[in-house]
Scaffold this active site. Structure first.
Site, PDB file in Angstrom:
ATOM      1  N   GLU A   1       0.827  -1.207   0.000  1.00  0.00           N
ATOM      2  CA  GLU A   1       0.000   0.000   0.000  1.00  0.00           C
ATOM      3  C   GLU A   1       0.864   1.262   0.000  1.00  0.00           C
ATOM      4  O   GLU A   1       1.856   1.341   0.712  1.00  0.00           O
ATOM      5  CB  GLU A   1      -0.903  -0.039   1.247  1.00  0.00           C
ATOM      6  CG  GLU A   1      -1.911   1.071   1.319  1.00  0.00           C
ATOM      7  CD  GLU A   1      -2.930   0.870   2.456  1.00  0.00           C
ATOM      8  OE1 GLU A   1      -3.285  -0.277   2.787  1.00  0.00           O
ATOM      9  OE2 GLU A   1      -3.350   1.890   3.019  1.00  0.00           O
TER      10      GLU A   1
ATOM     11  N   GLU B   1      -2.250  11.047   2.809  1.00  0.00           N
ATOM     12  CA  GLU B   1      -3.378  11.367   3.683  1.00  0.00           C
ATOM     13  C   GLU B   1      -3.276  12.807   4.148  1.00  0.00           C
ATOM     14  O   GLU B   1      -2.208  13.258   4.550  1.00  0.00           O
ATOM     15  CB  GLU B   1      -3.376  10.422   4.900  1.00  0.00           C
ATOM     16  CG  GLU B   1      -3.856   9.038   4.502  1.00  0.00           C
ATOM     17  CD  GLU B   1      -3.458   7.934   5.455  1.00  0.00           C
ATOM     18  OE1 GLU B   1      -2.334   7.967   5.991  1.00  0.00           O
ATOM     19  OE2 GLU B   1      -4.268   7.034   5.652  1.00  0.00           O
TER      20      GLU B   1
ATOM     21  N   TRP C   1     -13.037  10.429   4.736  1.00  0.00           N
ATOM     22  CA  TRP C   1     -13.653   9.792   5.903  1.00  0.00           C
ATOM     23  C   TRP C   1     -13.285  10.602   7.142  1.00  0.00           C
ATOM     24  O   TRP C   1     -12.442  11.506   7.061  1.00  0.00           O
ATOM     25  CB  TRP C   1     -13.216   8.329   6.034  1.00  0.00           C
ATOM     26  CG  TRP C   1     -11.749   8.095   6.252  1.00  0.00           C
ATOM     27  CD1 TRP C   1     -10.751   8.281   5.340  1.00  0.00           C
ATOM     28  CD2 TRP C   1     -11.102   7.630   7.448  1.00  0.00           C
ATOM     29  NE1 TRP C   1      -9.528   7.959   5.891  1.00  0.00           N
ATOM     30  CE2 TRP C   1      -9.711   7.547   7.176  1.00  0.00           C
ATOM     31  CE3 TRP C   1     -11.571   7.264   8.717  1.00  0.00           C
ATOM     32  CZ2 TRP C   1      -8.784   7.122   8.141  1.00  0.00           C
ATOM     33  CZ3 TRP C   1     -10.647   6.828   9.675  1.00  0.00           C
ATOM     34  CH2 TRP C   1      -9.272   6.765   9.376  1.00  0.00           C
TER      35      TRP C   1
ATOM     36  N   THR D   1      -6.981   6.667  16.763  1.00  0.00           N
ATOM     37  CA  THR D   1      -7.308   7.167  15.430  1.00  0.00           C
ATOM     38  C   THR D   1      -7.701   8.634  15.496  1.00  0.00           C
ATOM     39  O   THR D   1      -7.285   9.443  14.662  1.00  0.00           O
ATOM     40  CB  THR D   1      -8.457   6.333  14.820  1.00  0.00           C
ATOM     41  OG1 THR D   1      -8.043   4.973  14.793  1.00  0.00           O
ATOM     42  CG2 THR D   1      -8.786   6.787  13.411  1.00  0.00           C
TER      43      THR D   1
END
Ligand code: NAG
Ligand code: NAG
Ligand code: NAG
Ligand code: NAG
Ligand code: NAG
Ligand code: NAG
Ligand code: NAG
Length: 370
Positions: A125, A129, A209, A220
């Site tokens: 991956e 972000e 998101w 998170t």
């Protein structure tokens, strides 16, 4: 913050961002289907207020719906408004090394994440972000084999990613991986062995998101920059354009030769990819339309008579191609079906136009959707 707390927060954040499962992981299953390639095609799209949808030939919206993807004068707008919302689209094609360029404005808002990434079937991956509450840094990250014990995130200066369009480009090759922000190389990752360097065919995903949603774990929320205040929404990520180039040419699909996850085990199946055929056809029609529009009426009538015959031959050829296509893999089949339907409708349109005494080019006006 003590080191141990930092590490546990980092690990939680990791879980939030990394994809941890795959439909069919070739490192654990020898009979996964081939990955349809982009191959020689260049997917290059600028979104505008006249764009009607993310072309389903190239994008699969896996989270969100038509209401959460809008098109405005600045581009495709991905909108989230309440707890639990997210929008994700993923390409129907894979690239094996190549370049991905995204011109976008990240969503503003504490805890809101605007992102795009490359992900392979064995969970290599490559990520970019952008936290909505951090106006001076963006994050790059990568994972090998979905290993959530690695922590590879880095932060790079970027002036107001939520305040205007910026160019985020990922240049990925066998030798190195680079994140380039507004023309400056922000990060270079040199090649390493499988599991420690992304090296398998990947789809491109993008979306928005809320890492700061109250439903997310504390780690998170901290990673995302704090709790999201939904009363300040809706939150919108705007993508002006996406350009994707596959380093492999004349490739219809990729397969894993064994379960090592090593780039040397990846085989490119030669031929024109379904995506390439669609892109090629689109650009051929765009240039034909431009040429046609430039002609005098007299020339149009003259050409129309000739096009009639040539077009009928084309339909027969495309029909044969589609029949072969329909025997191939699942994702390719979806694309082939689209072609099949389109050519069938072109044939009907052609007949209608002929019956009306018109000539067979009016379908070219539909330019947007292929
Ligand atoms: C391997 O993948 C194939 C194709 O997706 C699937 O049908 C099969 O169940 C998988 N086998 C295992 C052991 O997961
Ligand atoms: C990509 O698309 C833009 C706008 O549609 C166009 O100006 C540009 O020439 C295209 N680039 C390539 C390499 O096709
Ligand atoms: C933005 O990110 C940088 C790098 O992680 C960090 O040092 C800074 O505190 C962040 N700023 C905000 C407002 O979160
Ligand atoms: C995952 O990555 C960590 C850190 O690099 C490494 O120590 C560990 O062996 C890896 N796990 C697997 C299963 O590869
Ligand atoms: C975006 O950045 C890449 C890498 O520097 C560059 O090649 C490309 O031309 C840029 N795109 C635009 C539209 O400026
Ligand atoms: C592409 O691959 C096909 C199938 O192997 C082959 O017939 C064709 O010659 C190749 N074309 C190019 C330009 O290499
Ligand atoms: C689109 O995504 C859905 C959900 O993940 C999946 O079931 C479907 O097979 C995908 N379609 C294509 C063409 O990739």
């Amino acid at each position: 913050m003590s080191r141990s707390i930092f590490i546990s927060l980092a690990l939680l954040a990791w879980h939030a961002a990394a994809q941890t499962s795959s439909l069919c992981d070739p490192r654990h299953n020898a009979s996964c289907p081939n990955d349809p390639a982009l191959g020689s095609g260049i997917y290059n799209e600028t979104f505008t207020s006249t764009t009607t949808e993310l072309n389903p030939n190239f994008w699969n919206v896996t989270s969100g719906n038509a209401e959460t993807v809008q098109f405005g004068e600045n581009g495709a707008e991905l909108v989230i408004a309440k707890s639990g919302d997210s929008v994700t689209a993923q390409s129907t094609f894979y690239i094996m090394y190549g370049v991905v360029e995204v011109i976008m404005q990240a969503a503003a808002g504490q805890g809101i994440i605007s992102t795009f990434d490359l992900i392979s079937d064995d969970l290599d991956e490559i990520d970019l972000e952008i936290m909505g509450g951090n106006t001076s840094f963006v994050e790059s990250n990568w994972y090998g084999w979905g290993n959530t014990s690695q922590y590879n995130a880095q932060y790079h200066p970027c002036n107001g990613p939520q305040q205007g369009m910026h160019n985020y480009t990922i240049v990925w090759s066998q030798d190195q991986l680079q994140w380039i922000i507004d023309g400056s190389v922000a990060r270079t990752l040199p090649y390493a062995k499988a599991g420690r360097y992304p090296q398998t065919p990947s789809i491109m995903k993008f979306g928005i998101w809320a890492g700061g949603d109250s439903t997310e774990p504390e780690g998170t929320v901290v990673w995302a920059g704090g709790k999201t205040d939904w009363t300040k929404g809706p939150f919108t990520m705007t993508i002006q354009s996406i350009k994707i180039t596959d380093a492999s040419t004349n490739t219809s699909s990729y397969t894993y030769g064994d379960n090592t996850g090593d780039y040397q085990s990846i085989k490119a199946v030669a031929g024109e990819s379904a995506a390439y055929k669609l892109l090629n056809k689109k650009s051929a029609i765009e240039s034909a339309t431009a040429q046609w529009n430039g002609l005098s009426d007299g020339a149009k009538i003259g050409i129309g008579c000739g096009v009639g015959g040539a077009f009928a031959v084309l339909i027969i050829v495309y029909t044969a191609v589609c029949i072969v296509q329909r025997k191939r893999g699942k994702a390719e089949k979806a694309i082939a079906d689209e072609q099949w339907n389109e050519h069938t409708s072109e044939l009907m349109e052609y007949r209608t136009q002929m019956a009306k005494g018109h000539f067979a080019v009016s379908h070219m006006g539909h330019g947007e959707k292929f």
